[in-house]
Every structure is written in C-alpha cells, then in structure tokens.
Scaffold this motif. Sequence first.
Motif, PDB file in Angstrom:
ATOM      1  N   GLU A  53     -58.579 167.425 -62.053  1.00 23.10           N
ATOM      2  CA  GLU A  53     -57.220 167.048 -62.464  1.00 23.10           C
ATOM      3  C   GLU A  53     -56.942 165.548 -62.512  1.00 23.10           C
ATOM      4  O   GLU A  53     -56.502 165.012 -63.526  1.00 23.10           O
ATOM      5  N   LYS A  54     -57.244 164.859 -61.400  1.00 26.80           N
ATOM      6  CA  LYS A  54     -56.898 163.431 -61.317  1.00 26.80           C
ATOM      7  C   LYS A  54     -57.696 162.612 -62.318  1.00 26.80           C
ATOM      8  O   LYS A  54     -57.159 161.766 -63.017  1.00 26.80           O
ATOM      9  N   TYR A  55     -58.998 162.869 -62.359  1.00 28.08           N
ATOM     10  CA  TYR A  55     -59.879 162.118 -63.258  1.00 28.08           C
ATOM     11  C   TYR A  55     -59.493 162.355 -64.717  1.00 28.08           C
ATOM     12  O   TYR A  55     -59.481 161.428 -65.531  1.00 28.08           O
ATOM     13  N   LEU A  56     -59.130 163.597 -65.005  1.00 26.65           N
ATOM     14  CA  LEU A  56     -58.740 163.982 -66.371  1.00 26.65           C
ATOM     15  C   LEU A  56     -57.544 163.157 -66.848  1.00 26.65           C
ATOM     16  O   LEU A  56     -57.477 162.746 -68.003  1.00 26.65           O
ATOM     17  N   LYS A  57     -56.610 162.893 -65.935  1.00 28.52           N
ATOM     18  CA  LYS A  57     -55.408 162.141 -66.299  1.00 28.52           C
ATOM     19  C   LYS A  57     -55.735 160.705 -66.673  1.00 28.52           C
ATOM     20  O   LYS A  57     -55.113 160.122 -67.560  1.00 28.52           O
ATOM     21  N   ARG A  58     -56.725 160.112 -65.993  1.00 28.70           N
ATOM     22  CA  ARG A  58     -56.976 158.701 -66.266  1.00 28.70           C
ATOM     23  C   ARG A  58     -58.164 158.453 -67.205  1.00 28.70           C
ATOM     24  O   ARG A  58     -58.322 157.341 -67.708  1.00 28.70           O
ATOM     25  N   ALA A  59     -58.963 159.492 -67.498  1.00 28.27           N
ATOM     26  CA  ALA A  59     -60.161 159.294 -68.330  1.00 28.27           C
ATOM     27  C   ALA A  59     -59.788 159.002 -69.780  1.00 28.27           C
ATOM     28  O   ALA A  59     -58.910 159.652 -70.344  1.00 28.27           O
ATOM     29  N   LYS A  60     -60.476 157.986 -70.370  1.00 31.98           N
ATOM     30  CA  LYS A  60     -60.218 157.667 -71.783  1.00 31.98           C
ATOM     31  C   LYS A  60     -61.077 158.562 -72.664  1.00 31.98           C
ATOM     32  O   LYS A  60     -60.667 159.009 -73.713  1.00 31.98           O
ATOM     33  N   LYS A  61     -62.314 158.762 -72.246  1.00 28.30           N
ATOM     34  CA  LYS A  61     -63.151 159.707 -72.998  1.00 28.30           C
ATOM     35  C   LYS A  61     -64.023 160.505 -72.023  1.00 28.30           C
ATOM     36  O   LYS A  61     -64.360 160.013 -70.946  1.00 28.30           O
ATOM     37  N   LEU A  62     -64.329 161.693 -72.452  1.00 32.01           N
ATOM     38  CA  LEU A  62     -65.142 162.584 -71.615  1.00 32.01           C
ATOM     39  C   LEU A  62     -66.286 163.111 -72.471  1.00 32.01           C
ATOM     40  O   LEU A  62     -66.165 164.155 -73.109  1.00 32.01           O
ATOM     41  N   ASP A  63     -67.363 162.335 -72.528  1.00 31.50           N
ATOM     42  CA  ASP A  63     -68.470 162.764 -73.401  1.00 31.50           C
ATOM     43  C   ASP A  63     -69.826 162.567 -72.726  1.00 31.50           C
ATOM     44  O   ASP A  63     -70.829 162.321 -73.378  1.00 31.50           O
ATOM     45  N   LEU A  64     -69.834 162.671 -71.402  1.00 31.36           N
ATOM     46  CA  LEU A  64     -71.078 162.448 -70.664  1.00 31.36           C
ATOM     47  C   LEU A  64     -72.155 163.487 -70.992  1.00 31.36           C
ATOM     48  O   LEU A  64     -73.317 163.158 -71.143  1.00 31.36           O
ATOM     49  N   PHE A  65     -71.721 164.740 -71.128  1.00 33.86           N
ATOM     50  CA  PHE A  65     -72.701 165.819 -71.324  1.00 33.86           C
ATOM     51  C   PHE A  65     -72.803 166.246 -72.789  1.00 33.86           C
ATOM     52  O   PHE A  65     -71.819 166.194 -73.521  1.00 33.86           O
ATOM     53  N   PRO A  66     -74.006 166.693 -73.188  1.00 26.64           N
ATOM     54  CA  PRO A  66     -74.193 167.120 -74.577  1.00 26.64           C
ATOM     55  C   PRO A  66     -73.400 168.386 -74.912  1.00 26.64           C
ATOM     56  O   PRO A  66     -73.008 169.138 -74.018  1.00 26.64           O
ATOM     57  N   ARG A  67     -73.160 168.572 -76.201  1.00 26.21           N
ATOM     58  CA  ARG A  67     -72.465 169.784 -76.697  1.00 26.21           C
ATOM     59  C   ARG A  67     -73.487 170.580 -77.502  1.00 26.21           C
ATOM     60  O   ARG A  67     -73.507 170.500 -78.737  1.00 26.21           O
ATOM     61  N   PRO A  68     -74.338 171.355 -76.834  1.00 23.80           N
ATOM     62  CA  PRO A  68     -75.406 172.043 -77.555  1.00 23.80           C
ATOM     63  C   PRO A  68     -74.884 173.029 -78.602  1.00 23.80           C
ATOM     64  O   PRO A  68     -73.847 173.641 -78.387  1.00 23.80           O
ATOM     65  N   MET A  69     -75.568 173.108 -79.711  1.00 23.72           N
ATOM     66  CA  MET A  69     -75.321 174.068 -80.806  1.00 23.72           C
ATOM     67  C   MET A  69     -74.002 173.867 -81.533  1.00 23.72           C
ATOM     68  O   MET A  69     -73.664 174.662 -82.416  1.00 23.72           O
ATOM     69  N   VAL A  70     -73.268 172.818 -81.188  1.00 26.70           N
ATOM     70  CA  VAL A  70     -71.903 172.727 -81.728  1.00 26.70           C
ATOM     71  C   VAL A  70     -71.884 172.573 -83.251  1.00 26.70           C
ATOM     72  O   VAL A  70     -70.956 173.047 -83.915  1.00 26.70           O
ATOM     73  N   ASP A  71     -72.888 171.937 -83.825  1.00 27.82           N
ATOM     74  CA  ASP A  71     -72.897 171.751 -85.280  1.00 27.82           C
ATOM     75  C   ASP A  71     -73.722 172.800 -86.023  1.00 27.82           C
ATOM     76  O   ASP A  71     -73.895 172.714 -87.228  1.00 27.82           O
ATOM     77  N   GLU A  72     -74.248 173.765 -85.308  1.00 23.01           N
ATOM     78  CA  GLU A  72     -75.070 174.783 -85.975  1.00 23.01           C
ATOM     79  C   GLU A  72     -74.211 175.788 -86.746  1.00 23.01           C
ATOM     80  O   GLU A  72     -73.068 176.037 -86.397  1.00 23.01           O
ATOM     81  N   GLU A  73     -74.809 176.349 -87.764  1.00 28.39           N
ATOM     82  CA  GLU A  73     -74.095 177.306 -88.630  1.00 28.39           C
ATOM     83  C   GLU A  73     -74.085 178.708 -88.016  1.00 28.39           C
ATOM     84  O   GLU A  73     -74.655 179.647 -88.570  1.00 28.39           O
ATOM     85  N   ASN A  74     -73.524 178.839 -86.867  1.00 27.81           N
ATOM     86  CA  ASN A  74     -73.382 180.157 -86.244  1.00 27.81           C
ATOM     87  C   ASN A  74     -72.219 180.049 -85.259  1.00 27.81           C
ATOM     88  O   ASN A  74     -71.609 178.994 -85.128  1.00 27.81           O
ATOM     89  N   TYR A  75     -71.907 181.166 -84.610  1.00 32.03           N
ATOM     90  CA  TYR A  75     -70.818 181.126 -83.621  1.00 32.03           C
ATOM     91  C   TYR A  75     -71.371 181.380 -82.235  1.00 32.03           C
ATOM     92  O   TYR A  75     -70.785 182.106 -81.435  1.00 32.03           O
ATOM     93  N   ASP A  76     -72.510 180.777 -81.957  1.00 30.31           N
ATOM     94  CA  ASP A  76     -73.148 180.964 -80.660  1.00 30.31           C
ATOM     95  C   ASP A  76     -73.005 179.724 -79.771  1.00 30.31           C
ATOM     96  O   ASP A  76     -72.766 178.627 -80.260  1.00 30.31           O
TER      97      ASP A  76
END
Length: 336
Positions: A188-211
């Motif tokens: 909660e606290k960190y979320l309020k002050r964080a400018k960006k939250l992109d430390l971890f990868p987003r696997p499969m996010v751009d793939e042509e499926n819904y997995d």
Amino acid sequence: MIILGIETSCDETSSSIVKDGKKVLSNAIATSADMHAETGGIIPEEAARQQVVSVIPVIKESLKKAGVEKKDIDKIAVTAGPGLIGSLLVGVETAKTLSYVWEKQIIPVNHLAAHIYANWLETSPPSFPSLALVVSGGHTDLVFMKGHGELEWVGGTRDDAAGEAFDKTARLLGLPYPGGPSISKCAEKYLKRAKKLDLFPRPMVDEENYDWSFSGLKTAVQKDIKENGKRDKERLSAEVQEAIVDVLVTKTLKATKELKPKSLLLAGGVAANARLREKFKEGIKEQKLKVDFRVPPPNLCTDNATYVAAYAFYNQKEVPWEKVTANPNLEITGEA
Ligand code: KG4
Ligand code: ZN
C-alpha cells in the motif's frame, strides 16, 4: 426457491442460504487459514480435519442466521470439485447425507464456474454473452459464457495460478498465508509513492493468445533478494502485485476488445484485490470499451457457499445423491 449451499473445497467451510440465486439470507464461514499461516501454506490433511470439525456447526449457523428450517429448503447445492480431495469429501458426503435424510434434491457444483455466479448475487443479472476471468489460488481461467452452462475456455495460466503467485512470493518475502491479502497490504505505502512499477517482466503479454505464465515471478523475487542482500518487502510486494495485475488486465481487455461480450465478470479470491479492480476500471475507461464490468464485493470473491447456491439455481441438474462424487481435478468447463 431456497437453496442451501455447501462449500468445503479447501480451507474454508461455508454454508449459505440463498433465495432465487440472488438474495443472500445467510453466509456462515469457518476457516482454518490461521493454522496454515503458521506453516506458510496449506497442509491438506489438517484442512480436511478442520472441515470435519466445522461442517455441521456451520450448516446449523447458516440456517439459524437465515431464520429458516429444513422444511423451507428446496434444494441442496454442494461443491464437487476441484479442490483438495479430503476437504471436498467432507462437504460432498455431508450434503449427500442431508439429501437422503431430508429428502431434498442435491445439485453438484463446479467450484470454478460457481465463483463467477458471485456476480449474480444481490444485483441485477449480468447480460450474456459474458467474458469471465476466474482468478483463484489454484486456477486462472478466462471463459466465454453464451449462457448458463455454456462455457467456452478462452485462455488460462500455463504454470502457476495468479493466487499461487501471490502465495509463493509472499512466502519468499516472509509474509503470512494467504499471500494475496498480505502482499496487497504490504504494498500500500510504496504503491502510493511509486512513479513506476516495472521491475519484473510481463511474460507472454504480447503473444497472440489469452494465456499467462506466473512461475517466473518466484525466481525474479529470489534473485532480487539475493542481489540486494535484504528483503525490501514493501517495494517487492508492490512490484509483484503490479506484475500480476498488469498482465491479467492487459490480456483480459484484449480479449474483451476482440470477443465483444456484453458483460465482463471478475471472480475468484484474487478478484478481491483492490489494485486489480482499480486497474480494470481504468483500462476499460482508457480504451473506451463498451462492456458492463462487474466484480463482486471482496467478501464474495473469496471462497464461500453463496455463489455455490447461486450457481445451482441457474444450473439445476437433477442427479440422484448416490451419483454425486467429489472430483478434485474438475476443470472450469467440466461437469460436476
Ligand atoms: O478463490 P479462493 O478464495 O480459493 C480458491 O479457490 O483457491 O482464492 C484464494 C486465493 C489465494 O491465493 C489468496 O492469496 C488470493 O486468493 N487472494 C488475494 C486477495 N485475497 C485473496 N490475492 C490478491 N489480493 C487479495 N486481496
Ligand atoms: Zn475458490
């Protein structure tokens, strides 16, 4: 029609009385989660033993709270699967006994499909077709519903479930079970002050499926702890939560755009997550999607018997009690 619902698939023992698949007359729940908090995860044998202890008192409590007696009950609904076999058996065998002794029809219920029916409680019914995202401790499934009992699987996780990712990373961070609420609170606290939250990868996010794939998050958290020499709990909680929420929202909204359902329904324990709910609302607004977005109140997202009873109202399969069996491996589109 008054249905008594019974849910014992994991560590919650719940009994609810629901009228016409909509009005919750009572919702009694006992949980052994505190016991599992000490061990950092569920011990199936312990969970099953607690189900035995709790099931009758919880059923009695639900009847008392609703002010109904056995003569008022029309049917009995029970979760048949999926879940932990020992836990499931307690609910299933109790419901079968009641069905026989009280002479009431029993309706076996698919726990995963039933989660979706929390969206039918205490509100106007959502319109079909619906796209439903079910995110729980053991499952992550996206399904297209043309109507009641007409579920088509659209996508899901290739490895860990979303809830499992919360639970496993929480354990690495030394946060108590269940991990979802612990991580959400710690973030909660960190979320309020964080400018960006992109430390971890987003696997499969751009793939042509819904997995989805969530198992890499554990390794990523372990690596960060190793490199930094400490567990920065607040930051890592916020980053883990964001990585999970981001991929769930992105792919579900992509499916919404393509499949054009009238309603988009969230369900399952992880749907209680405030950040997930907020990001869905934001995404729908930003992308100007014309869809009726529904998410149940948090207490109806996590395991309880109200949605078991609601599902049974809309899916009234006639099964003799002798034929009802627990099925720990039932899939979301499978018959209970
Ligand atoms: O649906 P559910 O109550 O039980 C299963 O059918 O598995 O889901 C339990 C899962 C757990 O993994 C728990 O950590 C997660 O839901 N959960 C949450 C939150 N509340 C429960 N995850 C994220 N944020 C929450 N607020
Ligand atoms: Zn569940």
